[in-house]
Design an enzyme around this catalytic site. Structure first.
Site, mmCIF file in Angstrom:
data_model
loop_
_atom_site.group_PDB
_atom_site.id
_atom_site.type_symbol
_atom_site.label_atom_id
_atom_site.label_comp_id
_atom_site.label_asym_id
_atom_site.label_seq_id
_atom_site.Cartn_x
_atom_site.Cartn_y
_atom_site.Cartn_z
ATOM 1 N N LEU A 1 0.828 -1.202 0.000
ATOM 2 C CA LEU A 1 0.000 0.000 0.000
ATOM 3 C C LEU A 1 0.863 1.253 0.000
ATOM 4 O O LEU A 1 1.956 1.266 0.557
ATOM 5 C CB LEU A 1 -0.900 0.028 1.238
ATOM 6 C CG LEU A 1 -1.774 -1.198 1.497
ATOM 7 C CD1 LEU A 1 -2.582 -0.989 2.769
ATOM 8 C CD2 LEU A 1 -2.681 -1.463 0.314
ATOM 9 N N CYS B 1 8.096 2.751 6.236
ATOM 10 C CA CYS B 1 8.664 1.546 5.620
ATOM 11 C C CYS B 1 10.044 1.711 5.003
ATOM 12 O O CYS B 1 10.925 0.879 5.238
ATOM 13 C CB CYS B 1 7.712 1.016 4.551
ATOM 14 S SG CYS B 1 6.132 0.433 5.193
ATOM 15 N N LYS C 1 4.043 12.767 3.399
ATOM 16 C CA LYS C 1 3.537 12.964 2.049
ATOM 17 C C LYS C 1 2.119 13.503 2.169
ATOM 18 O O LYS C 1 1.537 13.512 3.253
ATOM 19 C CB LYS C 1 3.558 11.659 1.248
ATOM 20 C CG LYS C 1 2.681 10.565 1.848
ATOM 21 C CD LYS C 1 2.803 9.245 1.110
ATOM 22 C CE LYS C 1 2.094 9.259 -0.219
ATOM 23 N NZ LYS C 1 2.018 7.918 -0.841
#
Length: 481
Positions: free
Chosen positions: A159, A272, A335
Site C-alpha cells: 500500500l 517503511c 507525504k
C-alpha cells in the site's frame, strides 16, 4: 461462515480488513488491538488514521461483517485465518540496534495464538518482516501447539499511504507465499480464494515463503533507491544549471525506466522505506555480503544528505544565520493525503533549524500539534514503539516551535517559508498576501517543487526549488555541502 481476525489496528490492518470486509460480505472480519483508545476510535466517527475513502468503507461494513475489538484472545480463538499486522520497529538497543527489525511484538502475538487456539488455523504475516521470519514463527507455534496444526503464509502489503483504498481496490498484484507441501498449498488456495472475490486470479502471485518475505523488502528498497537517485541528481542539477524536472522527464520516458518515483524532493519518509532498507542491510551483513550491504547503505546516506542539504540551504541563504528568525513550515506529514509523520523529512529539517536557534511556525492540515511536538522531541527509531516506551528528550522545544491552524498565520512576519509536504492546498495559496505579510527579503524554500517559482519571483520572493537553476541571490551564498 469463515471468520478472519487481524491482530493490529494500524495503518495496514485497519484499511486492509475494511476493504476485505466490503468485498467479502459473507466473511466476518474482526480487527483486534490491545489499545483501547485506538479501537474506540475505529468504532467512532473519527477514525484513528486519515486515508481518503477509508471512512466510507468503514461506515458501509462496520457492525455488519466488520468489527473492532480489544478482546484479542476471544476473536483469535474463533477465527479460521489470523492476519498479524503488528509493528516490527527497528531495534533501538542490543544486537543489531539501529538496523535489525525488533520482532518482540510478532513473537508475542505468535505465542498468544498458540496458547488460545483450539482448532487449526492459517496464520498470515501481514507485517513487513525479515526473510525467514516465518521459520521462527513456525517453530514457536509448533512447540506450543498442543497438537493443533498451523500453516504460515506470507502476504505482504504493497500500500501507499494516501492512496491505500485505491491500492486495495485495484492492486498491481497480491503476493502469497507458503510451504510447498499439500497443507501449505491448501492454505495458499484458501487465502487466494478470499482475494479472488475482487482481484483477478492472474494478479495473485503465489511463491515460497522466503521469496514473499524478501520481495516486500526488495520492493521498498527499489522504490527508495529511485528517490535517492533522482535526489542525488538534483544536487548535480543545482550545481550545473540543469533542471531536475526536465532531466527526470527525459529519463522517465525511457520505457525501461518509466516515470514513477522520479520526483526530486527533500527526501523520502514514511514507516517503511528507511526501516526496511536498514533491515535489508542487516540481513546482508548477517549473510556475509558486505558489498551488497554497502550498496543499500548509500540509499539511506543520500536521503540523509538531501535533508541536511536542504536545511543548510535555508541557513546559508538567509545571511548564514536563522537565529531568532521566524521560519514557516508548510507541511509536516511525510507525504500528502495522510496524517502519518513517521520518518518524515520535516523532523530532521525542523530539528536542524531549531539547533540553529530558528523560531518555527508549523502548519499541516492533518497532523495534530501533539504529534508534531512529540516527533520533534523523540529519540530516533522510537516512533514505532508504544507511547509508554518512547524516550522524550529532556530539553524542551516549546519556546522555538509554534503550531498553527492555517498557512497565512504560519507565514505572517516570517523571514522564510519551507514547503515540506506536497499538499494540494499549498499550490493555490494567495502568495501575494503572504509576501506582503512577511519580512523582507522574503524567501521560499520549496522542498517538493509544488509552487510556481516564476510567479513567486514576479511577486518578489527569492525562491529555492529542489534541483532547479538557482536564483542569482542563491548563487552568491556559500556552497552547501
Amino acid at each position: 461462515m469463515v471468520k478472519i481476525c487481524c491482530i493490529g489496528a494500524g495503518y495496514v490492518g485497519g484499511p486492509t480488513m475494511a476493504v476485505m470486509a466490503l468485498k467479502c460480505p459473507e466473511i466476518e472480519v474482526v480487527v483486534v488491538d490491545i489499545s483501547e483508545p485506538r479501537i474506540n476510535a475505529w468504532n467512532s466517527d473519527r477514525l484513528p488514521i486519515y486515508e481518503p475513502g477509508l471512512e466510507d468503507v468503514v461506515k458501509q461494513c462496520r457492525g455488519k461483517n466488520l468489527f473492532f475489538s480489544t478482546d484479542v484472545e476471544k476473536h483469535v480463538f474463533e477465527s479460521d485465518i489470523v492476519f498479524v499486522s503488528v509493528n516490527t520497529p527497528t531495534k533501538t538497543q542490543g544486537l543489531g540496534a539501529g538496523k535489525a527489525a525488533d520482532l518482540t511484538y510478532w513473537e508475542s502475538a505468535a505465542r498468544m495464538i498458540a496458547d488460545v487456539s483450539k482448532s487449526s488455523k492459517i496464520v498470515v504475516e501481514k507485517s513487513t518482516v525479515p526473510v525467514r521470519t516465518a521459520e521462527a514463527i513456525e517453530k514457536i507455534l509448533t512447540h506450543n501447539s498442543k497438537g493443533i496444526e498451523f500453516q504460515i503464509l506470507s502476504n505482504p502489503e504493497f500500500l501507499a499511504e494516501g492512496t491505500a483504498i485505491k491500492d486495495l481496490y485495484n492492486p498491481d498484484r497480491v503476493l502469497i507465499g507458503g510451504r510447498d507441501t499439500a497443507a501449505g498449498q491448501k492454505a495458499i488456495k484458501a487465502l487466494r480464494d478470499v482475494y479472488a472475490h475482487w482481484v483477478p486470479v492472474e494478479q495473485i502471485i503465489c511463491t515460497n515463503l522466503w521469496s514473499a518475505e524478501l520481495s516486500k523488502l526488495a520492493a521498498n528498497a527499489f522504490l527508495a533507491q529511485r528517490i535517492s537517485s533522482v535526489n542525488a541528481m538534483s544536487a548535480l542539477c543545482e550545481a550545473t544549471g540543469a533542471d531536475v524536472t526536465q532531466v527526470a522527464h527525459a529519463v522517465g520516458t525511457d520505457t525501461r525506466i518509466g516515470p514513477k518515483f522520479l520526483n526530486a524532493s527533500v527526501g523520502f519518509g514514511g514507516s517503511c522505506f528507511q526501516k526496511d532498507i536498514l533491515n535489508l542491510i542487516y540481513i546482508c551483513e548477517c549473510n556475509g555480503l558486505p558489498e551488497a550491504a554497502n550498496y543499500w547503505k548509500q540509499v539511506v546516506k543520500v536521503n540523509d544528505y538531501q535533508k541536511i542539504r536542504f536545511a543548510n540551504r535555508v541557513v546559508s541563504s538567509m545571511f548564514n544565520t536563522v537565529s531568532g528568525k521566524k521560519i514557516a513550515i508548510l507541511g509536516f506529514a511525510f507525504k500528502k493525503d495522510t496524517g502519518d509523520t513517521r520518518e518524515t523529512p520535516a523532523i530532521d529539517v525542523c530539528n536542524r533549524l531549531v539547533a540553529d536557534k530558528a523560531k518555527l511556525s508549523i502548519y499541516d492540515p492533518q497532523v495534530l500539534e501533539e504529534q508534531i511536538r512529540r516527533d520533534l522531541s523523540m529519540a530516533r527509531f522510537d516512533w514505532d514503539h508504544p507511547v509508554p516506551l518512547q524516550q522524550i528528550k529532556a530539553e524542551g522545544i516549546s519556546e522555538q516551535v509554534n503550531v498553527v491552524s492555517d498557512a497565512y498565520e504560519a507565514t505572517k512576519d516570517a523571514h522564510g517559508l519551507c514547503v515540506l509536504t506536497e499538499w494540494d492546498e499549498f499550490k493555490s495559496l494567495d502568495f501575494k498576501k503572504i509576501f506582503d505579510n512577511m519580512q523582507k527579503p522574503a524567501f521560499v524554500f520549496d522542498g517538493r517543487n509544488v509552487v510556481d517559482a516564476v510567479k513567486l519571483r514576479e511577486i518578489g520572493f527569492i525562491v529555492y526549488s529542489i534541483g532547479k537553476p538557482l536564483d542569482s541571490w542563491l548563487k552568491d551564498m556559500p556552497a552547501v555541502a
